[in-house]
Design a protein around this motif. Structure first.
Motif, mmCIF file in Angstrom:
data_model
loop_
_atom_site.group_PDB
_atom_site.id
_atom_site.type_symbol
_atom_site.label_atom_id
_atom_site.label_comp_id
_atom_site.label_asym_id
_atom_site.label_seq_id
_atom_site.Cartn_x
_atom_site.Cartn_y
_atom_site.Cartn_z
ATOM 1 N N ALA A 97 0.844 -1.197 0.000
ATOM 2 C CA ALA A 97 0.000 0.000 0.000
ATOM 3 C C ALA A 97 0.881 1.248 0.000
ATOM 4 O O ALA A 97 2.032 1.221 0.429
ATOM 5 C CB ALA A 97 -0.919 0.003 1.211
ATOM 6 N N GLU A 98 0.327 2.336 -0.499
ATOM 7 C CA GLU A 98 1.082 3.587 -0.526
ATOM 8 C C GLU A 98 1.226 4.184 0.873
ATOM 9 O O GLU A 98 2.232 4.820 1.186
ATOM 10 C CB GLU A 98 0.391 4.588 -1.458
ATOM 11 C CG GLU A 98 0.408 4.160 -2.929
ATOM 12 C CD GLU A 98 -0.224 5.208 -3.825
ATOM 13 O OE1 GLU A 98 -0.623 6.269 -3.303
ATOM 14 O OE2 GLU A 98 -0.314 4.972 -5.044
ATOM 15 N N ASP A 99 0.215 3.971 1.706
ATOM 16 C CA ASP A 99 0.244 4.547 3.061
ATOM 17 C C ASP A 99 -0.402 3.562 4.020
ATOM 18 O O ASP A 99 -1.553 3.176 3.847
ATOM 19 C CB ASP A 99 -0.505 5.882 3.089
ATOM 20 C CG ASP A 99 -0.525 6.500 4.479
ATOM 21 O OD1 ASP A 99 0.437 6.271 5.227
ATOM 22 O OD2 ASP A 99 -1.504 7.190 4.799
ATOM 23 N N GLY A 100 0.354 3.111 4.995
ATOM 24 C CA GLY A 100 -0.176 2.142 5.933
ATOM 25 C C GLY A 100 -0.072 0.726 5.400
ATOM 26 O O GLY A 100 0.566 0.465 4.389
ATOM 27 N N PRO A 101 -0.735 -0.225 6.055
ATOM 28 C CA PRO A 101 -0.624 -1.627 5.650
ATOM 29 C C PRO A 101 -1.518 -1.955 4.460
ATOM 30 O O PRO A 101 -2.552 -1.315 4.247
ATOM 31 C CB PRO A 101 -1.092 -2.380 6.896
ATOM 32 C CG PRO A 101 -2.064 -1.433 7.545
ATOM 33 C CD PRO A 101 -1.534 -0.052 7.275
ATOM 34 N N ARG A 102 -1.113 -2.946 3.688
ATOM 35 C CA ARG A 102 -1.993 -3.511 2.661
ATOM 36 C C ARG A 102 -2.867 -4.550 3.351
ATOM 37 O O ARG A 102 -2.376 -5.500 3.945
ATOM 38 C CB ARG A 102 -1.185 -4.166 1.560
ATOM 39 C CG ARG A 102 -2.038 -4.948 0.556
ATOM 40 C CD ARG A 102 -2.982 -4.051 -0.226
ATOM 41 N NE ARG A 102 -2.246 -3.280 -1.223
ATOM 42 C CZ ARG A 102 -2.734 -2.216 -1.847
ATOM 43 N NH1 ARG A 102 -3.944 -1.774 -1.531
ATOM 44 N NH2 ARG A 102 -2.011 -1.584 -2.742
ATOM 45 N N ILE A 103 -4.167 -4.350 3.271
ATOM 46 C CA ILE A 103 -5.120 -5.255 3.911
ATOM 47 C C ILE A 103 -5.558 -6.285 2.880
ATOM 48 O O ILE A 103 -6.056 -5.926 1.805
ATOM 49 C CB ILE A 103 -6.326 -4.475 4.451
ATOM 50 C CG1 ILE A 103 -5.844 -3.436 5.469
ATOM 51 C CG2 ILE A 103 -7.343 -5.417 5.080
ATOM 52 C CD1 ILE A 103 -6.817 -2.311 5.706
ATOM 53 N N VAL A 104 -5.381 -7.549 3.189
ATOM 54 C CA VAL A 104 -5.616 -8.615 2.216
ATOM 55 C C VAL A 104 -6.655 -9.590 2.761
ATOM 56 O O VAL A 104 -6.451 -10.229 3.797
ATOM 57 C CB VAL A 104 -4.314 -9.374 1.879
ATOM 58 C CG1 VAL A 104 -4.563 -10.351 0.736
ATOM 59 C CG2 VAL A 104 -3.200 -8.394 1.510
ATOM 60 N N TRP A 105 -7.771 -9.683 2.055
ATOM 61 C CA TRP A 105 -8.839 -10.610 2.407
ATOM 62 C C TRP A 105 -8.663 -11.916 1.640
ATOM 63 O O TRP A 105 -8.319 -11.914 0.470
ATOM 64 C CB TRP A 105 -10.202 -10.027 2.040
ATOM 65 C CG TRP A 105 -10.650 -8.862 2.857
ATOM 66 C CD1 TRP A 105 -10.398 -7.552 2.623
ATOM 67 C CD2 TRP A 105 -11.445 -8.910 4.043
ATOM 68 N NE1 TRP A 105 -10.987 -6.764 3.579
ATOM 69 C CE2 TRP A 105 -11.646 -7.580 4.462
ATOM 70 C CE3 TRP A 105 -12.020 -9.943 4.782
ATOM 71 C CZ2 TRP A 105 -12.385 -7.260 5.598
ATOM 72 C CZ3 TRP A 105 -12.770 -9.631 5.907
ATOM 73 C CH2 TRP A 105 -12.941 -8.293 6.306
ATOM 74 N N PHE A 106 -8.987 -13.010 2.315
ATOM 75 C CA PHE A 106 -9.004 -14.316 1.669
ATOM 76 C C PHE A 106 -10.396 -14.914 1.871
ATOM 77 O O PHE A 106 -10.808 -15.171 3.003
ATOM 78 C CB PHE A 106 -7.930 -15.231 2.268
ATOM 79 C CG PHE A 106 -6.528 -14.727 2.039
ATOM 80 C CD1 PHE A 106 -5.793 -15.146 0.944
ATOM 81 C CD2 PHE A 106 -5.960 -13.812 2.920
ATOM 82 C CE1 PHE A 106 -4.510 -14.672 0.725
ATOM 83 C CE2 PHE A 106 -4.677 -13.329 2.714
ATOM 84 C CZ PHE A 106 -3.944 -13.759 1.611
ATOM 85 N N ILE A 107 -11.108 -15.109 0.761
ATOM 86 C CA ILE A 107 -12.472 -15.615 0.817
ATOM 87 C C ILE A 107 -12.563 -16.900 0.001
ATOM 88 O O ILE A 107 -11.698 -17.183 -0.831
ATOM 89 C CB ILE A 107 -13.486 -14.573 0.291
ATOM 90 C CG1 ILE A 107 -13.196 -14.235 -1.186
ATOM 91 C CG2 ILE A 107 -13.454 -13.310 1.145
ATOM 92 C CD1 ILE A 107 -14.198 -13.271 -1.803
ATOM 93 N N GLY A 108 -13.617 -17.666 0.247
ATOM 94 C CA GLY A 108 -13.789 -18.903 -0.507
ATOM 95 C C GLY A 108 -14.585 -19.929 0.267
ATOM 96 O O GLY A 108 -14.869 -19.763 1.465
ATOM 97 N N SER A 109 -14.931 -21.003 -0.404
ATOM 98 C CA SER A 109 -15.755 -22.047 0.198
ATOM 99 C C SER A 109 -14.970 -22.868 1.213
ATOM 100 O O SER A 109 -13.734 -22.811 1.277
ATOM 101 C CB SER A 109 -16.307 -22.967 -0.906
ATOM 102 O OG SER A 109 -17.043 -22.240 -1.861
ATOM 103 N N THR A 110 -15.689 -23.674 1.972
ATOM 104 C CA THR A 110 -15.075 -24.529 2.984
ATOM 105 C C THR A 110 -14.166 -25.575 2.332
ATOM 106 O O THR A 110 -14.510 -26.160 1.312
ATOM 107 C CB THR A 110 -16.168 -25.249 3.786
ATOM 108 O OG1 THR A 110 -17.045 -24.280 4.357
ATOM 109 C CG2 THR A 110 -15.579 -26.108 4.879
#
Length: 412
Positions: free
Chosen positions: A211-224
């Protein structure tokens, strides 16, 4: 299609030169180290050469149309054709390794059974249906002159179907290739043409970017059961151990205690912050607390794509961030899932956020056509693939060239 070479002191410099001329839509086909020629070449520093390709519908600039115009002029046909083919396939043949030999040997040894004949007839109908009458007549004449080309295309057709590529995409790719088919063109030209088009269709992903400023927030989504938590651990291990970055691990999976404890264990091993979050407000608090981190990875519960209520809760969680420009979302899919189910999963999760793709369990299947199927279906770039349970080793950036080679029947 435009294929050009660019050189620079570093790969980044050569790639930047390619982007300035061809734009950001290019695909890097090959990277190699080169040295200047000449009497005093040993005094010159080595340079990096990248071969870049760009899909271009302009007939004035395409390799194939350039070849056709040269043939039509009647002057220097043999020489011009040889040079054009060499320029367009030289680096691609290196990528394919023994693929051409493999396919040609199968052409000579493999009997054509009833299923193959049926598939071939279906392919011929698909190719002929959209062609004009005059073009059809010319193609039929050329096919009669070189039936081995039809056998070659037929074999590629079956290889792609064997790798579970959707027939619609197979027909489209081979139809494009058939437009350049000439009676006297060798197999390697047709193979290289198809290979190039498939690599370009995959495109390229930058993966997780800072990210340009602060942390890069990374989501991980998906089925079980697709391996989200293990995938997060692999990426966290890479960034913490190899890249020396500070990573915080969060989990919104409050349904499975085992999943939260698994991620907590990884966090302890990596000596990185960990927290369980239950609400969008708690998520924002955690992000504020870990603002000094480079990356914040967020695990989510394995939702059924058929459970609308659970998906809506996840959408609220993702949409609750103050600065949505700071996050990336990765939809984690299993390479063993049927294409029809992958379509439904992608459709449901597409309502939550725009995503990139991660494919897991490549070691559990020999058919990788679904990677191209879902890329073309969603237009979402594939960022990473995993091929085992070892953390963090069994994970890598997605390699389009390697995957296309497998789809066409080549060995890894």
């Amino acid at each position: 299609m435009i294929i050009k070479k660019f050189t620079g002191k570093t790969e980044a410099e050569a790639t930047e030169a390619a982007k300035k001329e061809l734009g950001n839509g290019l695909v890097i086909m090959n990277v190699r180290e080169v040295k200047k020629k000449g009497l005093f070449s040993f005094l010159s520093p080595k340079q990096i050469e990248v071969t870049a390709a760009l899909e271009d519908e302009s007939p004035q600039r395409s390799v194939v149309n350039s070849l056709n115009r040269t043939e039509a002029s009647g002057a220097g046909v043999g020489t011009a054709k040889t040079v054009s083919m060499k320029n367009s396939t030289e680096n691609i043949e290196k990528k394919l390794d023994s693929l051409q030999t493999l396919l040609e040997s199968q052409l000579n040894s493999r009997p054509v059974d009833a299923n193959t004949e049926k598939a071939a007839e279906a392919q011929k109908e698909a190719l002929d249906s959209e062609a004009e009458a005059a073009v059809e007549k010319q193609e039929e004449k050329e096919d009669e002159q070189n039936p081995e080309q039809d056998k070659f295309i037929r074999l590629l057709y079956n290889k792609m179907l064997d790798n579970e590529m959707d027939e619609k995409y197979v027909n489209s790719i081979l139809e494009d290739a058939s437009k350049t088919k000439k009676a006297d063109l060798p197999f390697d030209y047709l193979l290289a043409n198809i290979y190039q088009k498939m690599v370009l269709k995959f495109g390229k992903s930058e993966g997780i970017t800072p990210a340009e400023d602060g942390p890069r927030i990374v989501w991980f989504i998906g089925s079980t059961g697709v391996g989200k938590t293990t995938t997060i651990a692999k990426l966290a291990g890479k960034y913490c151990v190899e890249d020396k970055k500070k990573v915080a691990l969060l989990t919104a999976d409050t349904y499975r205690i085992a999943a939260a404890e698994q991620l907590r264990t990884y966090a302890n091993i990596l000596e990185t912050p960990f927290r369980v979050i239950y609400t969008p407000e708690e998520l924002q608090t955690a992000i504020d607390d870990y603002w000094d981190c480079d990356y914040i990875f967020i695990d989510t519960a394995g939702r059924s794509h058929q459970n609308a209520e659970q998906l809506e809760k996840m959408k609220e969680m993702v949409g609750g961030l103050k600065r949505p420009e700071d996050y990336q979302v990765f939809l984690v899919l299993s390479a063993t899932t049927k294409y029809r189910d992958l379509q439904k999963i992608a459709d449901c999760y597409g309502k939550i956020a725009k995503f990139e793709l991660i494919f897991t369990k490549l070691d559990e299947t020999e058919a990788v056509g679904n990677l191209l199927n879902i890329k073309l279906y969603t237009d979402a770039p594939i960022a990473y693939v995993t091929c085992g349970q070892n953390v963090p080793d069994d994970m890598e950036m997605f390699n389009p060239q390697k995957t296309v080679k497998q789809i066409l029947g080549g060995k890894e």
